[in-house]
Design a protein around this motif. Sequence first.
Motif, PDB file in Angstrom:
ATOM      1  N   ASP A 113       0.814  -1.223   0.000  1.00 54.46           N
ATOM      2  CA  ASP A 113       0.000   0.000   0.000  1.00 54.46           C
ATOM      3  C   ASP A 113       0.842   1.264   0.000  1.00 54.46           C
ATOM      4  OD1 ASP A 113      -2.277  -1.502  -0.027  1.00 54.46           O
ATOM      5  OD2 ASP A 113      -2.618  -1.377   2.142  1.00 54.46           O
ATOM      6  N   ASP A 114       2.094   1.157   0.438  1.00 53.46           N
ATOM      7  CA  ASP A 114       2.968   2.326   0.501  1.00 53.46           C
ATOM      8  C   ASP A 114       3.989   2.358  -0.632  1.00 53.46           C
ATOM      9  OD1 ASP A 114       1.807   3.293   2.901  1.00 53.46           O
ATOM     10  OD2 ASP A 114       3.016   1.889   4.073  1.00 53.46           O
ATOM     11  N   LEU A 115       3.888   1.420  -1.551  1.00 46.29           N
ATOM     12  CA  LEU A 115       4.828   1.366  -2.670  1.00 46.29           C
ATOM     13  C   LEU A 115       4.223   1.997  -3.916  1.00 46.29           C
ATOM     14  CD1 LEU A 115       6.187  -2.290  -2.309  1.00 46.29           C
ATOM     15  CD2 LEU A 115       7.208  -0.180  -1.444  1.00 46.29           C
ATOM     16  N   ARG A 116       5.081   2.515  -4.744  1.00 44.39           N
ATOM     17  CA  ARG A 116       4.638   3.113  -6.008  1.00 44.39           C
ATOM     18  C   ARG A 116       5.039   2.192  -7.155  1.00 44.39           C
ATOM     19  NH1 ARG A 116       6.095   9.259  -7.366  1.00 44.39           N
ATOM     20  NH2 ARG A 116       4.624   9.479  -5.629  1.00 44.39           N
ATOM     21  N   ALA A 117       4.091   1.905  -8.025  1.00 46.15           N
ATOM     22  CA  ALA A 117       4.362   1.009  -9.147  1.00 46.15           C
ATOM     23  C   ALA A 117       5.351   1.643 -10.121  1.00 46.15           C
ATOM     24  CB  ALA A 117       3.058   0.665  -9.866  1.00 46.15           C
ATOM     25  N   TRP A 118       6.172   0.799 -10.705  1.00 50.34           N
ATOM     26  CA  TRP A 118       7.167   1.244 -11.679  1.00 50.34           C
ATOM     27  C   TRP A 118       6.490   1.671 -12.977  1.00 50.34           C
ATOM     28  CZ3 TRP A 118       8.445  -0.577 -16.554  1.00 50.34           C
ATOM     29  CH2 TRP A 118       9.658  -0.124 -17.089  1.00 50.34           C
ATOM     30  N   THR A 119       6.992   2.730 -13.568  1.00 51.11           N
ATOM     31  CA  THR A 119       6.519   3.185 -14.878  1.00 51.11           C
ATOM     32  C   THR A 119       7.737   3.367 -15.782  1.00 51.11           C
ATOM     33  OG1 THR A 119       6.561   5.497 -14.142  1.00 51.11           O
ATOM     34  CG2 THR A 119       4.454   4.324 -14.008  1.00 51.11           C
ATOM     35  N   PRO A 120       7.593   3.131 -17.073  1.00 47.37           N
ATOM     36  CA  PRO A 120       8.746   3.262 -17.971  1.00 47.37           C
ATOM     37  C   PRO A 120       9.237   4.707 -18.022  1.00 47.37           C
ATOM     38  CG  PRO A 120       6.937   2.077 -19.031  1.00 47.37           C
ATOM     39  CD  PRO A 120       6.387   2.677 -17.780  1.00 47.37           C
ATOM     40  N   PRO A 121      10.537   4.923 -17.910  1.00 50.62           N
ATOM     41  CA  PRO A 121      11.069   6.283 -18.020  1.00 50.62           C
ATOM     42  C   PRO A 121      11.066   6.750 -19.466  1.00 50.62           C
ATOM     43  CG  PRO A 121      12.854   4.723 -17.763  1.00 50.62           C
ATOM     44  CD  PRO A 121      11.586   3.933 -17.632  1.00 50.62           C
ATOM     45  N   PRO A 122      11.082   8.055 -19.700  1.00 46.66           N
ATOM     46  CA  PRO A 122      11.165   8.552 -21.075  1.00 46.66           C
ATOM     47  C   PRO A 122      12.457   8.087 -21.753  1.00 46.66           C
ATOM     48  CG  PRO A 122      10.609  10.321 -19.528  1.00 46.66           C
ATOM     49  CD  PRO A 122      10.994   9.140 -18.706  1.00 46.66           C
ATOM     50  N   LYS A 123      12.436   8.044 -23.054  1.00 53.75           N
ATOM     51  CA  LYS A 123      13.608   7.600 -23.811  1.00 53.75           C
ATOM     52  C   LYS A 123      14.813   8.470 -23.513  1.00 53.75           C
ATOM     53  CE  LYS A 123      15.291   6.796 -28.512  1.00 53.75           C
ATOM     54  NZ  LYS A 123      14.967   6.881 -29.965  1.00 53.75           N
ATOM     55  N   ALA A 124      14.606   9.777 -23.401  1.00 52.88           N
ATOM     56  CA  ALA A 124      15.725  10.693 -23.132  1.00 52.88           C
ATOM     57  C   ALA A 124      16.363  10.390 -21.789  1.00 52.88           C
ATOM     58  CB  ALA A 124      15.240  12.137 -23.172  1.00 52.88           C
ATOM     59  N   TYR A 125      15.550  10.006 -20.815  1.00 49.62           N
ATOM     60  CA  TYR A 125      16.072   9.656 -19.494  1.00 49.62           C
ATOM     61  C   TYR A 125      17.007   8.458 -19.608  1.00 49.62           C
ATOM     62  CZ  TYR A 125      16.164   8.013 -14.654  1.00 49.62           C
ATOM     63  OH  TYR A 125      16.580   7.588 -13.415  1.00 49.62           O
ATOM     64  N   ARG A 126      16.581   7.444 -20.303  1.00 51.73           N
ATOM     65  CA  ARG A 126      17.404   6.234 -20.432  1.00 51.73           C
ATOM     66  C   ARG A 126      18.712   6.544 -21.150  1.00 51.73           C
ATOM     67  NH1 ARG A 126      13.406   1.266 -22.105  1.00 51.73           N
ATOM     68  NH2 ARG A 126      11.948   1.442 -20.367  1.00 51.73           N
ATOM     69  N   THR A 127      18.618   7.329 -22.222  1.00 52.29           N
ATOM     70  CA  THR A 127      19.812   7.641 -23.007  1.00 52.29           C
ATOM     71  C   THR A 127      20.816   8.419 -22.158  1.00 52.29           C
ATOM     72  OG1 THR A 127      18.514   7.722 -25.049  1.00 52.29           O
ATOM     73  CG2 THR A 127      20.672   8.773 -25.078  1.00 52.29           C
ATOM     74  N   LEU A 128      20.340   9.473 -21.488  1.00 58.49           N
ATOM     75  CA  LEU A 128      21.240  10.294 -20.681  1.00 58.49           C
ATOM     76  C   LEU A 128      21.801   9.513 -19.499  1.00 58.49           C
ATOM     77  CD1 LEU A 128      19.277  13.676 -20.692  1.00 58.49           C
ATOM     78  CD2 LEU A 128      21.405  13.157 -21.899  1.00 58.49           C
ATOM     79  N   GLN A 129      20.968   8.697 -18.865  1.00 55.06           N
ATOM     80  CA  GLN A 129      21.444   7.908 -17.735  1.00 55.06           C
ATOM     81  C   GLN A 129      22.533   6.935 -18.169  1.00 55.06           C
ATOM     82  OE1 GLN A 129      18.999   4.694 -16.006  1.00 55.06           O
ATOM     83  NE2 GLN A 129      19.206   5.738 -14.048  1.00 55.06           N
ATOM     84  N   SER A 130      22.310   6.274 -19.305  1.00 51.50           N
ATOM     85  CA  SER A 130      23.296   5.323 -19.815  1.00 51.50           C
ATOM     86  C   SER A 130      24.618   6.021 -20.127  1.00 51.50           C
ATOM     87  CB  SER A 130      22.747   4.632 -21.060  1.00 51.50           C
ATOM     88  OG  SER A 130      23.710   3.794 -21.646  1.00 51.50           O
ATOM     89  N   LEU A 131      24.540   7.167 -20.778  1.00 50.74           N
ATOM     90  CA  LEU A 131      25.755   7.889 -21.149  1.00 50.74           C
ATOM     91  C   LEU A 131      26.487   8.422 -19.923  1.00 50.74           C
ATOM     92  CD1 LEU A 131      24.389   9.796 -24.272  1.00 50.74           C
ATOM     93  CD2 LEU A 131      26.098   7.967 -24.272  1.00 50.74           C
ATOM     94  N   LEU A 132      25.739   8.937 -18.958  1.00 48.85           N
ATOM     95  CA  LEU A 132      26.368   9.441 -17.736  1.00 48.85           C
ATOM     96  C   LEU A 132      27.063   8.331 -16.964  1.00 48.85           C
ATOM     97  CD1 LEU A 132      23.761  12.020 -16.374  1.00 48.85           C
ATOM     98  CD2 LEU A 132      26.128  12.506 -16.982  1.00 48.85           C
ATOM     99  N   ARG A 133      26.423   7.173 -16.886  1.00 43.50           N
ATOM    100  CA  ARG A 133      27.028   6.056 -16.155  1.00 43.50           C
ATOM    101  C   ARG A 133      28.268   5.537 -16.865  1.00 43.50           C
ATOM    102  NH1 ARG A 133      21.789   2.491 -14.038  1.00 43.50           N
ATOM    103  NH2 ARG A 133      21.145   3.964 -12.415  1.00 43.50           N
ATOM    104  N   ARG A 134      28.226   5.482 -18.191  1.00 44.27           N
ATOM    105  CA  ARG A 134      29.390   5.019 -18.926  1.00 44.27           C
ATOM    106  C   ARG A 134      30.537   6.024 -18.821  1.00 44.27           C
ATOM    107  NH1 ARG A 134      25.416   2.202 -20.395  1.00 44.27           N
ATOM    108  NH2 ARG A 134      25.534   0.282 -21.611  1.00 44.27           N
ATOM    109  N   ARG A 135      30.201   7.291 -18.843  1.00 39.25           N
ATOM    110  CA  ARG A 135      31.258   8.298 -18.659  1.00 39.25           C
ATOM    111  C   ARG A 135      31.867   8.199 -17.266  1.00 39.25           C
ATOM    112  NH1 ARG A 135      32.202  13.156 -16.411  1.00 39.25           N
ATOM    113  NH2 ARG A 135      33.796  14.403 -17.466  1.00 39.25           N
ATOM    114  N   SER A 136      31.030   7.939 -16.268  1.00 45.86           N
ATOM    115  CA  SER A 136      31.525   7.791 -14.898  1.00 45.86           C
ATOM    116  C   SER A 136      32.547   6.658 -14.812  1.00 45.86           C
ATOM    117  CB  SER A 136      30.361   7.521 -13.948  1.00 45.86           C
ATOM    118  OG  SER A 136      30.828   7.268 -12.633  1.00 45.86           O
ATOM    119  N   LYS A 137      32.239   5.509 -15.433  1.00 44.56           N
ATOM    120  CA  LYS A 137      33.170   4.385 -15.427  1.00 44.56           C
ATOM    121  C   LYS A 137      34.462   4.749 -16.157  1.00 44.56           C
ATOM    122  CE  LYS A 137      30.584   1.343 -13.318  1.00 44.56           C
ATOM    123  NZ  LYS A 137      30.969   0.820 -11.971  1.00 44.56           N
ATOM    124  N   LEU A 138      34.323   5.502 -17.241  1.00 39.92           N
ATOM    125  CA  LEU A 138      35.492   5.911 -18.012  1.00 39.92           C
ATOM    126  C   LEU A 138      36.407   6.811 -17.184  1.00 39.92           C
ATOM    127  CD1 LEU A 138      36.696   5.827 -20.955  1.00 39.92           C
ATOM    128  CD2 LEU A 138      35.570   8.048 -21.284  1.00 39.92           C
TER     129      LEU A 138
END
Length: 319
Positions: A113-138
């Motif tokens: 009752d206190d949890l929020r269901a997952w919803t798909p993030p926008p495409k731009a969110y996924r792209t930026l998150q992926s690039l930021l994480r890969r840059r962080s590893k680099l």
Amino acid sequence: MAMNTQAIQIGIDVAKEELVIYRQDLDQVDSLPNTLPSIRRWLKTLPEHAALAVEATGTYHMPLTEQAHRAGHSVFVIDGYQLKHYRESVRARAKTDPCDARLLARYLAREGDDLRAWTPPPKAYRTLQSLLRRRSKLIQARVALQQSLGQEPSLKAPLKRLVAQINRIDQLIQKRMHQAVRQAGLTEQVARCEAVEGIGPLSACALVMAFLRGDFRNSDAFVAFLGLDVRVRDSGKQVQRRRLSKRGDPEIRRLLHNAAMAARRHPYWANVYQRYRDRGLKTTQALVILARKLARIAFALMKNQTTYQEKAKQACGTT
């Protein structure tokens, strides 16, 4: 959206190769390969509008969550840190994949009752998150190489060439990020954030990315999503040390910390920083407060679609 209490509750332990599934209504544990065909076949066997609790595991849980959401089920992604402490609180004696699947179903049944269901993030969110994480590893790899090999005279020349190549890859990643921002129509949002002292292109992209992920009621919710909110644990007369929740993306917090250090060089923020230092706060504590204030200002600019003005500096709000 809270969980439908009448829905069938399912706990799923996710690994790279396998999904271990516990159906609470059948009291049954099964497993299947973590592949799209097997996931789709399994989802077709479920009753409508089931509730699935899935532990967050980097990217391995994403095919399941996406397919289950597309099939009309409610998906609840549970943070591994939360699940660990829940396991300890219920005194679970074992940690195996089937045990974790059962624990996830139990957590969903008790806390749904206190949890929020997952919803798909926008495409731009996924792209930026992926690039930021890969840059962080680099960048982490670059720093590690420089620290490890920098003191070896015979390796300085090849190390210099290697670092130059890493820097070129870094530039390519940043270029791709700017392209993603333009394609998503987020250029103005990034410019709003960049106008704030200390916030550079990377920090601005990270803030815009975070803003895309949810419909935040206020800046407090945004700060909590970033993991910059303060965790309080007091009891009676005992006041424990305050700590950050750190539940958000660590790369965004790192970039905001860098933004706070850059902002500290501007006269206004230097005065704000010094006031906190004069109160006895340590350097890191004062920088965290500055980072939180920068995040609040960026949120207000994006939420209200306004331009950064001098008076916005006076409207940082609470820390």
